[in-house]
Design a protein around this motif. Structure first.
Motif, PDB file in Angstrom:
ATOM      1  N   ARG A   1      53.264  47.865  26.409  1.00 16.75           N
ATOM      2  CA  ARG A   1      53.715  47.846  27.803  1.00 16.75           C
ATOM      3  C   ARG A   1      52.640  47.153  28.604  1.00 16.75           C
ATOM      4  NH1 ARG A   1      56.340  52.765  28.943  1.00 16.75           N
ATOM      5  NH2 ARG A   1      56.631  51.999  31.057  1.00 16.75           N
ATOM      6  N   LEU A   2      53.039  46.402  29.620  1.00 13.54           N
ATOM      7  CA  LEU A   2      52.050  45.642  30.364  1.00 13.54           C
ATOM      8  C   LEU A   2      51.342  46.479  31.408  1.00 13.54           C
ATOM      9  CD1 LEU A   2      53.799  42.227  30.545  1.00 13.54           C
ATOM     10  CD2 LEU A   2      51.762  42.836  29.274  1.00 13.54           C
ATOM     11  N   GLY A   3      50.533  47.389  30.952  1.00 15.22           N
ATOM     12  CA  GLY A   3      49.573  48.038  31.835  1.00 15.22           C
ATOM     13  C   GLY A   3      48.361  47.129  31.820  1.00 15.22           C
ATOM     14  N   PRO A   4      47.210  47.603  32.384  1.00 17.34           N
ATOM     15  CA  PRO A   4      46.008  46.777  32.298  1.00 17.34           C
ATOM     16  C   PRO A   4      45.734  46.440  30.843  1.00 17.34           C
ATOM     17  CG  PRO A   4      45.651  48.685  33.699  1.00 17.34           C
ATOM     18  CD  PRO A   4      47.012  48.845  33.096  1.00 17.34           C
ATOM     19  N   LEU A   5      45.420  45.213  30.585  1.00 17.45           N
ATOM     20  CA  LEU A   5      45.194  44.809  29.201  1.00 17.45           C
ATOM     21  C   LEU A   5      43.798  45.184  28.761  1.00 17.45           C
ATOM     22  CD1 LEU A   5      47.296  41.999  30.069  1.00 17.45           C
ATOM     23  CD2 LEU A   5      47.377  42.641  27.679  1.00 17.45           C
ATOM     24  N   ALA A   6      43.698  45.658  27.548  1.00 22.29           N
ATOM     25  CA  ALA A   6      42.423  46.156  27.051  1.00 22.29           C
ATOM     26  C   ALA A   6      41.386  45.027  27.015  1.00 22.29           C
ATOM     27  CB  ALA A   6      42.613  46.725  25.657  1.00 22.29           C
TER      28      ALA A   6
ATOM     29  N   LEU B   1      54.418  38.590  31.018  1.00 24.05           N
ATOM     30  CA  LEU B   1      52.956  38.545  31.091  1.00 24.05           C
ATOM     31  C   LEU B   1      52.504  37.855  32.380  1.00 24.05           C
ATOM     32  CD1 LEU B   1      50.236  39.089  29.751  1.00 24.05           C
ATOM     33  CD2 LEU B   1      50.496  36.990  28.429  1.00 24.05           C
ATOM     34  N   ARG B   2      53.142  36.745  32.697  1.00 23.07           N
ATOM     35  CA  ARG B   2      52.753  36.007  33.899  1.00 23.07           C
ATOM     36  C   ARG B   2      53.013  36.825  35.162  1.00 23.07           C
ATOM     37  NH1 ARG B   2      56.230  30.927  34.940  1.00 23.07           N
ATOM     38  NH2 ARG B   2      57.393  32.432  36.169  1.00 23.07           N
ATOM     39  N   ASP B   3      54.154  37.510  35.208  1.00 21.49           N
ATOM     40  CA  ASP B   3      54.445  38.337  36.378  1.00 21.49           C
ATOM     41  C   ASP B   3      53.437  39.465  36.530  1.00 21.49           C
ATOM     42  OD1 ASP B   3      56.525  36.720  37.015  1.00 21.49           O
ATOM     43  OD2 ASP B   3      58.122  38.128  36.509  1.00 21.49           O
ATOM     44  N   HIS B   4      53.007  39.981  35.383  1.00 22.14           N
ATOM     45  CA  HIS B   4      51.980  41.027  35.389  1.00 22.14           C
ATOM     46  C   HIS B   4      50.682  40.494  35.994  1.00 22.14           C
ATOM     47  CE1 HIS B   4      49.232  44.065  33.793  1.00 22.14           C
ATOM     48  NE2 HIS B   4      48.617  43.131  33.095  1.00 22.14           N
ATOM     49  N   LEU B   5      50.300  39.297  35.590  1.00 21.86           N
ATOM     50  CA  LEU B   5      49.089  38.667  36.139  1.00 21.86           C
ATOM     51  C   LEU B   5      49.241  38.386  37.630  1.00 21.86           C
ATOM     52  CD1 LEU B   5      48.040  35.893  33.597  1.00 21.86           C
ATOM     53  CD2 LEU B   5      47.080  38.158  33.963  1.00 21.86           C
ATOM     54  N   LEU B   6      50.353  37.758  37.983  1.00 19.52           N
ATOM     55  CA  LEU B   6      50.563  37.402  39.388  1.00 19.52           C
ATOM     56  C   LEU B   6      50.589  38.654  40.254  1.00 19.52           C
ATOM     57  CD1 LEU B   6      53.273  34.577  39.138  1.00 19.52           C
ATOM     58  CD2 LEU B   6      50.845  34.326  39.643  1.00 19.52           C
TER      59      LEU B   6
ATOM     60  N   ILE C   1      36.713  39.300  45.944  1.00 21.02           N
ATOM     61  CA  ILE C   1      38.087  39.154  45.460  1.00 21.02           C
ATOM     62  C   ILE C   1      38.112  38.654  44.015  1.00 21.02           C
ATOM     63  CG2 ILE C   1      40.099  37.621  45.723  1.00 21.02           C
ATOM     64  CD1 ILE C   1      39.917  38.173  48.732  1.00 21.02           C
ATOM     65  N   VAL C   2      37.307  37.640  43.737  1.00 23.11           N
ATOM     66  CA  VAL C   2      37.226  37.144  42.361  1.00 23.11           C
ATOM     67  C   VAL C   2      36.774  38.267  41.434  1.00 23.11           C
ATOM     68  CG1 VAL C   2      36.045  35.555  40.807  1.00 23.11           C
ATOM     69  CG2 VAL C   2      36.784  34.764  43.068  1.00 23.11           C
ATOM     70  N   HIS C   3      35.763  38.995  41.871  1.00 21.33           N
ATOM     71  CA  HIS C   3      35.233  40.091  41.060  1.00 21.33           C
ATOM     72  C   HIS C   3      36.311  41.151  40.804  1.00 21.33           C
ATOM     73  CE1 HIS C   3      32.612  43.432  39.843  1.00 21.33           C
ATOM     74  NE2 HIS C   3      31.694  42.517  39.565  1.00 21.33           N
ATOM     75  N   GLU C   4      37.041  41.502  41.842  1.00 27.32           N
ATOM     76  CA  GLU C   4      38.094  42.519  41.684  1.00 27.32           C
ATOM     77  C   GLU C   4      39.186  42.060  40.725  1.00 27.32           C
ATOM     78  OE1 GLU C   4      39.763  43.994  45.392  1.00 27.32           O
ATOM     79  OE2 GLU C   4      37.772  44.293  46.227  1.00 27.32           O
ATOM     80  N   ILE C   5      39.627  40.817  40.892  1.00 19.96           N
ATOM     81  CA  ILE C   5      40.739  40.334  40.056  1.00 19.96           C
ATOM     82  C   ILE C   5      40.323  40.265  38.591  1.00 19.96           C
ATOM     83  CG2 ILE C   5      42.167  38.301  39.532  1.00 19.96           C
ATOM     84  CD1 ILE C   5      42.375  37.869  42.580  1.00 19.96           C
ATOM     85  N   LEU C   6      39.144  39.719  38.324  1.00 21.02           N
ATOM     86  CA  LEU C   6      38.705  39.605  36.929  1.00 21.02           C
ATOM     87  C   LEU C   6      38.450  40.988  36.332  1.00 21.02           C
ATOM     88  CD1 LEU C   6      36.462  36.401  37.070  1.00 21.02           C
ATOM     89  CD2 LEU C   6      38.905  36.616  36.571  1.00 21.02           C
ATOM     90  N   SER C   7      37.997  41.914  37.156  1.00 19.95           N
ATOM     91  CA  SER C   7      37.808  43.283  36.661  1.00 19.95           C
ATOM     92  C   SER C   7      39.155  43.946  36.414  1.00 19.95           C
ATOM     93  CB  SER C   7      37.005  44.118  37.663  1.00 19.95           C
ATOM     94  OG  SER C   7      35.767  43.506  37.952  1.00 19.95           O
ATOM     95  N   ASP C   8      40.055  43.838  37.384  1.00 18.90           N
ATOM     96  CA  ASP C   8      41.368  44.480  37.255  1.00 18.90           C
ATOM     97  C   ASP C   8      42.108  43.993  36.008  1.00 18.90           C
ATOM     98  OD1 ASP C   8      40.853  45.755  39.601  1.00 18.90           O
ATOM     99  OD2 ASP C   8      42.278  44.622  40.828  1.00 18.90           O
ATOM    100  N   LEU C   9      41.953  42.731  35.703  1.00 12.82           N
ATOM    101  CA  LEU C   9      42.683  42.173  34.561  1.00 12.82           C
ATOM    102  C   LEU C   9      41.978  42.462  33.236  1.00 12.82           C
ATOM    103  CD1 LEU C   9      43.849  38.741  36.014  1.00 12.82           C
ATOM    104  CD2 LEU C   9      45.266  40.733  35.502  1.00 12.82           C
ATOM    105  N   GLN C  10      40.806  43.095  33.320  1.00 12.78           N
ATOM    106  CA  GLN C  10      40.051  43.462  32.119  1.00 12.78           C
ATOM    107  C   GLN C  10      39.901  42.286  31.169  1.00 12.78           C
ATOM    108  OE1 GLN C  10      41.892  47.104  30.627  1.00 12.78           O
ATOM    109  NE2 GLN C  10      40.840  48.244  32.224  1.00 12.78           N
ATOM    110  N   LEU C  11      39.362  41.223  31.688  1.00 11.88           N
ATOM    111  CA  LEU C  11      39.216  40.002  30.889  1.00 11.88           C
ATOM    112  C   LEU C  11      37.909  39.978  30.103  1.00 11.88           C
ATOM    113  CD1 LEU C  11      40.565  37.511  33.557  1.00 11.88           C
ATOM    114  CD2 LEU C  11      41.668  38.131  31.414  1.00 11.88           C
ATOM    115  N   GLY C  12      37.134  41.031  30.185  1.00 10.57           N
ATOM    116  CA  GLY C  12      35.835  41.023  29.508  1.00 10.57           C
ATOM    117  C   GLY C  12      34.758  40.547  30.457  1.00 10.57           C
ATOM    118  N   ASP C  13      33.560  40.303  29.898  1.00 12.34           N
ATOM    119  CA  ASP C  13      32.432  39.907  30.749  1.00 12.34           C
ATOM    120  C   ASP C  13      32.682  38.575  31.426  1.00 12.34           C
ATOM    121  OD1 ASP C  13      31.114  42.175  30.139  1.00 12.34           O
ATOM    122  OD2 ASP C  13      29.812  41.281  28.612  1.00 12.34           O
ATOM    123  N   PHE C  14      32.227  38.491  32.646  1.00 14.98           N
ATOM    124  CA  PHE C  14      32.353  37.232  33.372  1.00 14.98           C
ATOM    125  C   PHE C  14      31.138  37.036  34.271  1.00 14.98           C
ATOM    126  CE2 PHE C  14      34.412  40.531  35.877  1.00 14.98           C
ATOM    127  CZ  PHE C  14      33.877  40.338  37.143  1.00 14.98           C
TER     128      PHE C  14
END
Lengths: 487, 487
Positions: free
Chosen positions: A3-8, A87-92, A177-190
């Protein structure tokens, strides 16, 4: 089924791989200047009935019997099947939620545009103050490189703050904002690299670069994250005509990166601190770090003098976020990692559109949603999990024949109560087939009405994963479904 | 200030006003066949720095000093300011929520398309079974009539069910969907007209119309909702070449409308019931009414033999929803009322794209979101209420100078907790100005930190509408805000 919750988050560490594409311009929707118009062959829609047109098209394409149309999407474009769109709608949704959390209003400008839409919009409507976002498909004209994930049709997500503000307050918010979005999406270290055009220009000035060569030198410096210094230097000397000494001098500065300590050090630099622009830029950079400290995000911020960004309209702070590829990545193909967000301050652009040249200072950020999409898509693939493409909560099923009416009545009640429900479009489907459909598509519950249930005034509610069933009084069904589906 | 919850129904009755535009085709995304490509003048994006391009464009446009660009949107298009987008997003969200409630997956196909995208998508991917929706901007080429709300760029919202099903089950669901959406949006009274192409063709056949004239006769019949029968008849006779007797005979049928009773009556009609197609259509219509009765929506359904719909690809049931303008409308300008949704069954279209001609039966519906938007926009205007364009819940404010750091720290905490928060981008804004901003933009709460509050470890939470303030311990602030904002 995923399910498209926050991605691990992957949480791994590897040296940065090759980039998918050069960073896209941000902080303004400029892509049209490079990309439009797409052209399609010949006139279409000639007033004949549609089916005749289709047949004619098929025939002229060499097919016989009204068929044989070349079945493909236009060059440089692709279809997005349900798993893509989910997936895209989840990101957007995550991106838009962040923009709204920061109080931005949405605007929409025509997709056909010869200029920078947001700047044109502000100037045309004489708006001097606005916090807005714009999420839309845009188009580019360059040769498609679809194998590298570069398409002619793609999404752009922009957030901008326009208006006279005290220094660095909106700039800091863009980084938050950049920090929040990259954190929310759990994309790993940035890492978010930050620089300031005024500092760069100051460096160029004290190194003896003539002002007419600032922009072109800037674009050479911008390559430092992809090629070693020696190559950058030789481009400066051989192509851009700088002296080797000037290039070396620039090299001493643009290879620096650090935090507030580096800002302080450069503020003490005897030559740089004498340059008015550089001093202003460094003073604002110090302020920026102060605000980012209050936001608690300096751990992911790097003051990086090699960051130049391609577009010439930036006038102050510039920034770019990169994902850090991590070790132990057990993805099958290496995920291309690179810039996933960028932007900066552009105080002069709106004035260029205004008949009286009135300036509206702006700072903005663009989220590289397509690249983030590619990364997440690869992760989902690597995980082997299926993405759910629908949100159906309940399948309405019957265990015997001649119960279509009972299914239709019950599903109608569920829809009217706001429950997401499906049923098979057959008069008398087999129960097994109905339950199989739940398992195939990830529907968590089945509401089963058979003859006995109708007599008893109940519905059998089945937990599909656990294969457990319990009778629920009909009038309590909606509440029970809601209770079970609570997060 | 108006929040975009469900919009209040007007509940009034007036004779139908002029239509904004003829009903758009639905049940398939066909607009491209009539509309593409848009063209823009000359080459753009010549590799020069952006600012130089902008200046060059301005100069060639006759402006002096790098300015004087003609500030307008491309022909036939318009900007959508925040109030537009907020209303449109509210509409789209309701439509998409309904599509998801019915278990549809989303797909997205390139905006550049020479054909019917969904049919092409199914044929190309050999999909024989799919319930999908597609919400996207599309473009049409015809001369823009922007004063009548007809633009070259507009949204289309489609829902389709493809696959072999038992008769009328998915067809009934499409009508249920239209009913749900129009009810959810509280657009006032509406009527969904239903007919079947097979019944119409049967009528034409028994009236002596040659089969080659079915389609053209169909499009003449379709005008009956706008012009009186006499005009329709004269077009049939004078332009389409039917005999006056045939036209009169057709007139006896196509002016009929009613409910299940009419279906039953026509099933007894000695001539019509002898026509194979008509009999099939009437049998299915009876079934449809049975299912719609189970859905409880027959009150808004009219079996209307004048409904023909323009597109020739329909093969079975067709339908169209109209809003009924009601008396006592106290809007300033009369709201144009007309078709707001339509669709039907098209069992042959996918087969035209398939190399082997394999058929995939489909039924679909298209929601006329642009027309609904115009209607709601007029209502909002007439009500004099302002639409909120942001969703900000809390303004973080300070009552004294030198408290920027306190504001930044607090707002960061709120953002991280998922609260939608704003602050003014000034170091030392006046409290009055901050509170005024809340009232101007509809922000319901202000979180105020002054020196005293910092000392006491509290935040003053102000209810902006009631002008009431209460001290909340800092650590309980987020919970208190959430509690107050619960619906």
């Amino acid at each position: 089924m995923l399910r498209l919750g926050p991605l691990a988050a992957a949480g791994r560490l590897l040296p940065a791989g090759p980039r998918l594409e050069p960073p896209r311009p941000a902080g303004g929707r400029v892509s049209f200047l490079r990309c439009w118009p797409p052209r399609l062959p010949g006139p279409v829609g000639d007033g004949r009935p549609l089916s005749q047109q289709v047949r004619a098209a098929a025939d002229s394409a060499g097919g016989g019997g009204g068929r044989g149309l070349a079945l493909k999407t236009p060059k440089g474009t692709r279809d997005h099947p349900p798993a893509h769109v989910a997936l895209r709608d989840h990101l957007l949704a995550a991106v838009v939620a962040c923009f709204k959390r920061h109080g931005a209003a949405a605007i929409d400008t025509p997709v056909l545009e010869l200029r920078v839409p947001f700047a044109r919009y502000l100037a045309m409507n004489k708006i001097t103050n606005m916090k807005r976002y714009h999420v839309a498909k845009v188009y580019r004209r360059d040769s498609p490189a679809t194998t590298r994930g570069r398409y002619r049709e793609f999404y752009q997500c922009d957030f901008d703050i326009a208006g006279q503000c005290d220094p660095m307050i909106p700039d800091a918010e863009c980084l938050k904002i950049v920090h929040e979005i990259l954190s929310d999406l759990q994309l790993g270290d940035f890492l978010i690299k930050v620089n300031d055009r005024r500092i760069l220009n100051g460096v160029f000035a004290i190194c003896g670069v003539p002002e007419s060569k600032f922009i072109t030198t800037c674009s050479t410096v911008d390559k430092l994250d992809k090629v070693p210094w020696e190559e950058v230097k030789s481009e400066m000397v051989e192509e851009k005509g700088l002296s080797p000494e000037a290039a070396d001098y620039i090299g001493e500065y643009v290879q620096l990166h650090g935090g507030l300590d580096l800002v302080e050090r450069l503020l003490q630099d005897p030559k740089l601190s004498q340059n008015k622009l550089a001093k202003e830029g460094l003073g604002d950079m110090k302020l920026l770090f102060e605000y980012l400290t209050l936001f608690g995000i300096t751990g992911q911020i790097s003051f990086d003098l090699s960051l130049a960004r391609g577009l010439d309209y930036y006038t102050g702070v510039i920034f770019e976020a990169v994902l850090l590829q991590q070790e132990n990545d057990h993805v099958e193909e290496p995920v291309s990692v690179g810039s996933v967000a960028g932007g900066g301050r552009y105080d002069g652009l709106v004035g260029m559109f205004d008949p009286k040249g009135r300036k509206v200072p702006c700072v903005g950020v663009s989220i590289g949603i397509e690249r983030i999409f590619s990364i997440l898509e690869q992760r989902v693939k690597a995980s082997g999990e299926k993405v759910r493409t629908t949100e159906t909560q309940v399948l309405v099923a019957t265990p015997q024949k001649h119960l279509l009416a009972a299914r239709l009545k019950l599903i109608s009640e569920l829809w009217d109560a706001g429950i997401k429900a499906e049923m098979l479009y057959k008069k008398d489907p087999k129960l097994l087939k109905q339950l199989q459909y739940c398992e195939d598509t990830g529907i968590p519950l089945a509401a089963i009405v058979g003859e006995q249930e109708l007599t008893d005034g109940v519905v059998k509610l089945r937990d599909v994963a656990r294969r457990e069933e319990v009778d629920i009084p009909r009038e309590k069904l909606v509440d029970e479904i809601r209770r079970r589906l609570e997060p």
